[in-house]
Design an enzyme around this catalytic site. Structure first.
Site, PDB file in Angstrom:
ATOM      1  CB  CYS A  83      -0.944   0.011   1.188  1.00 43.30           C
ATOM      2  SG  CYS A  83      -2.165  -1.289   1.069  1.00 43.30           S
ATOM      3  CG  HIS A  84       0.484   3.729   2.061  1.00 44.13           C
ATOM      4  ND1 HIS A  84      -0.444   3.030   2.775  1.00 44.13           N
ATOM      5  CD2 HIS A  84      -0.197   4.545   1.249  1.00 44.13           C
ATOM      6  CE1 HIS A  84      -1.651   3.416   2.417  1.00 44.13           C
ATOM      7  NE2 HIS A  84      -1.545   4.333   1.483  1.00 44.13           N
ATOM      8  N   GLY A  85       4.414   1.127   0.931  1.00 37.31           N
ATOM      9  CA  GLY A  85       5.844   0.844   0.862  1.00 37.31           C
ATOM     10  C   GLY A  85       6.569   0.725   2.186  1.00 37.31           C
TER      11      GLY A  85
END
Lengths: 173, 261, 419
Positions: free
Chosen positions: A137-139
């Site tokens: 999703c956001h690394g």
């Protein structure tokens, strides 16, 4: 104190008492309406789950559902354990020893909530820069102990309450 | 004056969709662009292709993939394969459907009826997953809408099987496909030339079968497509006509005050 | 308001109007003096009313067929699309209607920003408008959860988890919102309930929004106060109604284009995959209209910081009327501010673009630059430019265009000082 002032005082007291008693009543009515949104009895009853771990090869992991969330059970190889323990705690955003994340004597078993501590996605296994998990999703990158190493997640992946019922069964919750 | 304003308005509208467009350009290689008959503002499905596609689905795909949101009756409905009433009945009755409980409380099986849903190859998702080496063959009812690239992507995957390039190792039961996201697919290449015998005499090459079954899946995902296109054209004509009338009325009304609003 | 007294012509009308002055209200709405120089950017108020009504009507119809249960929601949507008469049409109008609603609201908001419609005496209209916008986002978010596809589920997970960033009580709040230990059936059920409620709250606020508008009257492209009624104004009906109708029809053509020809282009294909709590989609992206805020959220490496910044991005708009120090409303006469306005538009579009991209590399850099500029625009540019800018001469009335040399610059400056 004059008679007049006393009267005023008594009146103030009366009004304050009325407001207070009224507010208690309003609060008592509102609370059930708020609390009904909390997890209900049926939800709470699903608190524990037992998992058979006899078929998991070293280096492999399984995912089970507990309270609607995935739990990763990974049987780690000796290399992976060594790698997790070699990490300098100063390099960790949320310093925690690998020993504190597993049960003593059962070092190979990593049991943790497969939920990214950033915004709750399920990290992918065997991905990322640290041989552990990577949240698409956001690394956020997690290491082989499930500790956050890089990315926006604030803390390590959570270790749920669990115990070994016998050598082949883990009870989560 | 008004023209330039409208142009500005439209350009802003277009601009605001710029970020959306970009969502659809991902990392994977672009799927093959097929000239589908259902493309465009007036697109319709090719009936013959739909019927052949259903045959491919029935004989090949349906052994693993469910299509749980479709009913046999859909096969005879307008805008779809449009099998005749008798054909639909015959197709439905060729499946054994579980029904019940009867008055003894037992479940029983009976031949399918047009009102039945498509029969599932497996009793549930877990059984399907277990029978297919841990990969659930997705339900195909809305598959075309559920994949970026839509029909082109499905078609590309069907014809995209290749030997893995040097350096790529595959686990057992995993195949190489150049259009699949990540290039690894659990579904084996099921289409070989001549696999299905088309009753209309069309030659069943891999490309032909892939095209037919993709057309069928595109219809399954959007059975309303033909009606939607037809209605859309009418709505557009109506709206444009009304817009012109309202525009002229507006001109007339404002001419009393300010001839050049 | 300088409305003339209204008396109904018929006896029955008078009898009724004496008891409930609905006819007076109707007369006020028809005669409402509106500046005659309103351009097409002013038609979006009417368009938005249309959007709200469309969403309410189609939504009520969909609720007759939809089932708010985790096991049945996805199937009930397919039932609507396949079996319900015209179900596909109504659902596509509703789902694309949300996007059209936001498209219109963004144009409406940027129109306010350009022409200074948020400035005194219209602060309350602006604030009510922002409240409507907030409720719209809540309604849209919860509505997107209802089909219970992968994006529904994971969008809900990501957004509800934002609350877990609150220190101490964050986790209890998220559990409370979920009604479970993750996004689950209770969550879906309550989202449906709230999704049905919010449009009616919006409707109430819209009434207040229009009421607040009718107190000072419309701003206009020139941005000056005008006498009402006067030769600068026209009655709302038929002049504005017909113009709004024309613009609305243009808007409906675009709307219909989406509904009939590319109904899924604004959605995400993953939402046609049923929700699966064990698998996260590769890219979680919100609907396009939330992307700029998503980019701001992701531009901060710290969870709480990101959440705070994202909410600030909205809440800063509430104090905008007091951050703008300019004495001139319309950017038409503000050469410097006008340029910054367009930079802001580009900045927000860019944030939207990077919000759709993975949060890494150049996109992360762009997101950070965009975020910094976004806040700089409101906190620094607006107050400072208001002080420093030398504005162009403002005309005395709508009918006297100053730009063609109608008013002497010295006179114009005097007016300028007075405004």
């Amino acid at each position: 104190m004059s008679k007049e002032e006393k009267k005023v005082n008594r009146r103030d007291f009366l009004f304050t008492a009325t407001y207070t008693v009224g507010a208690v009543g309003v609060g008592a009515v509102i609370w059930p309406m708020i609390d009904q949104m909390n997890p209900d009895k049926a939800q709470k009853a699903l608190a524990t789950t037992e998992v058979d771990i006899s078929n998991i090869e070293p280096g492999k992991s399984i995912t089970v559902l507990w309270r609607g969330k995935p739990v990763f059970l990974k049987r780690r190889t000796q290399d992976e354990i060594a790698e997790a323990r070699a990490v300098n705690l100063d390099d960790l955003p949320d310093p925690q020893k690998d020993e504190d994340r597993v049960k003593e004597g059962k070092d190979e078993w990593l049991v943790m909530l497969g939920v990214c501590t950033h915004l709750g996605c399920v990290p992918l296994k065997d991905k990322g820069d640290f041989n552990g998990w990577f949240c698409p999703c956001h690394g956020s990158h997690y290491d082989v102990s499930g500790r956050i190493r890089k990315g926006p997640a604030p803390t390590n992946m959570e270790i749920p309450k669990f115990e070994f019922v016998d050598s082949n069964t883990i009870k989560i919750g | 004056m008004i023209k330039s304003k409208i142009i500005r308005l439209f350009s802003l509208v277009l601009l605001s969709f710029l970020p959306v467009k970009s969502l659809y350009s991902a990392e994977m290689i672009d799927p093959i662009k097929v000239d589908w008959s259902f493309k465009g503002l007036t697109g319709t499905f090719d009936r013959a292709s739909l019927q052949r596609g259903f045959q491919v689905y029935k004989e090949v795909c349906s052994s693993c993939h469910s299509m749980q949101y479709l009913s046999y009756r859909n096969l005879g409905e307008p805008g779809g394969p449009e099998f005749s009433k008798e054909e639909v009945k015959a197709i439905a009755s060729s499946f054994e459907i579980q029904d019940g409980p009867d008055d003894q409380g037992e479940m029983f099986t009976r031949p399918g009826k047009p009102s039945d849903k498509f029969k599932n190859p497996y009793p549930n998702v877990q059984a399907a997953t277990a029978a297919n080496g841990g990969a659930y063959p997705p339900d195909m009812s809305v598959l075309v809408k559920a994949r970026k690239g839509g029909a082109n992507y499905i078609y590309s995957v069907l014809v995209g099987y290749e030997d893995p390039p040097a350096g790529v190792t595959l686990d057992e039961g995993v195949y190489y496909n150049k259009y699949m996201i990540g290039n690894k697919i659990k579904m084996p290449n099921n289409l070989i030339d001549g696999l299905v015998e088309y009753s209309d005499g069309t030659e069943s090459t891999v490309n032909q079968m892939a095209k037919d079954v993709t057309t069928f899946l595109a219809w399954a995902a959007e059975p309303e497509l033909e009606t939607r296109h037809k209605t859309g054209i009418k709505v557009m004509i109506y709206l444009i006509l009304l817009t012109i009338l309202v525009y002229l009325s507006m001109k007339k009304i404002w001419s009393r005050i300010d001839p050049k609003i | 308001m300088s409305d003339h007294e209204y008396t109904p012509k018929s006896k029955a009308g008078k009898w009724f109007n004496d008891r409930l002055p609905l006819l007076t209200l109707g007369a006020h709405l028809t005669d409402y003096p509106t500046p005659k120089n309103l351009n097409y950017w002013w038609t979006f108020g009417g368009i938005l009313t249309f959007c709200l009504m469309t969403q309410i009507v189609t939504g009520i119809i969909l609720a007759m067929h939809y089932v708010a249960h985790a096991d049945l929601a996805f199937a009930s949507i397919e039932h609507i699309m396949r079996d319900v008469n015209y179900g596909w049409l109504i659902r596509y109008i509703h789902s694309n209607g949300a996007s059209m609603f936001f498209l219109a609201v963004y144009i409406h908001i940027f129109r306010s920003l350009f022409y200074g419609s948020y400035k005194s005496p219209r602060e309350v209209i602006w604030i009510i408008g922002l409240l409507i916008y907030l409720l719209m986002m809540a309604a849209a978010f919860m509505g997107y959860v209802l089909p219970w596809g992968q994006m529904s589920f994971w969008g809900a997970t990501v957004i509800t988890n934002l609350f877990s960033a609150i220190p101490l009580v964050g986790d209890s709040i998220t559990t409370w919102l979920w009604g479970a230990y993750s996004v689950d059936n209770p969550t879906l059920n309550r989202f449906f309930s709230l999704h049905y409620l919010i449009p009616f709250l919006i409707l109430g606020l819209v009434v207040l929004h229009i009421w607040a508008l009718h107190v000072p009257g419309n701003n206009n492209p020139v941005g000056i106060d005008i006498k009402k009624p006067s030769k600068d104004t026209v009655p709302f009906h038929p002049y504005i109604t017909i113009k709004d109708a024309f613009a609305l029809l243009m808007f409906m053509i675009i709307f219909a284009g989406f509904v009939f020809f590319v109904p899924n282009v604004l959605g995400h294909s993953d939402n046609y995959i049923p929700a699966n709590p064990m698998v996260t989609p590769a890219h979680i992206v919100p609907e396009w209209y939330l992307l700029p805020f998503y980019a701001i959220l992701r531009s901060v490496p710290d969870k709480l910081g990101g959440v705070i910044l994202m909410f600030s991005a909205i809440f800063i708009l509430f104090v905008l009327p007091w951050l703008d120090t300019s004495k001139v409303r319309s950017a038409v006469f503000r050469p410097l501010y006008r340029q910054f306005f367009w930079i802001l538009v580009i900045d927000v579009l860019m944030l939207g673009y990077v919000g759709a991209m993975p949060a890494e590399g150049i996109y992360l850099v762009l997101a950070r630059v965009g975020t910094v500029y976004y806040f700089l625009h409101f906190i620094v540019v607006m107050p400072v430019v208001g002080y420093l800018e030398k504005t162009d001469p403002v005309p005395m009335s709508i009918s006297e265009p100053v730009l063609s040399g109608g008013v002497k610059p010295s006179l114009a400056r005097k007016i300028n000082d007075k405004v």
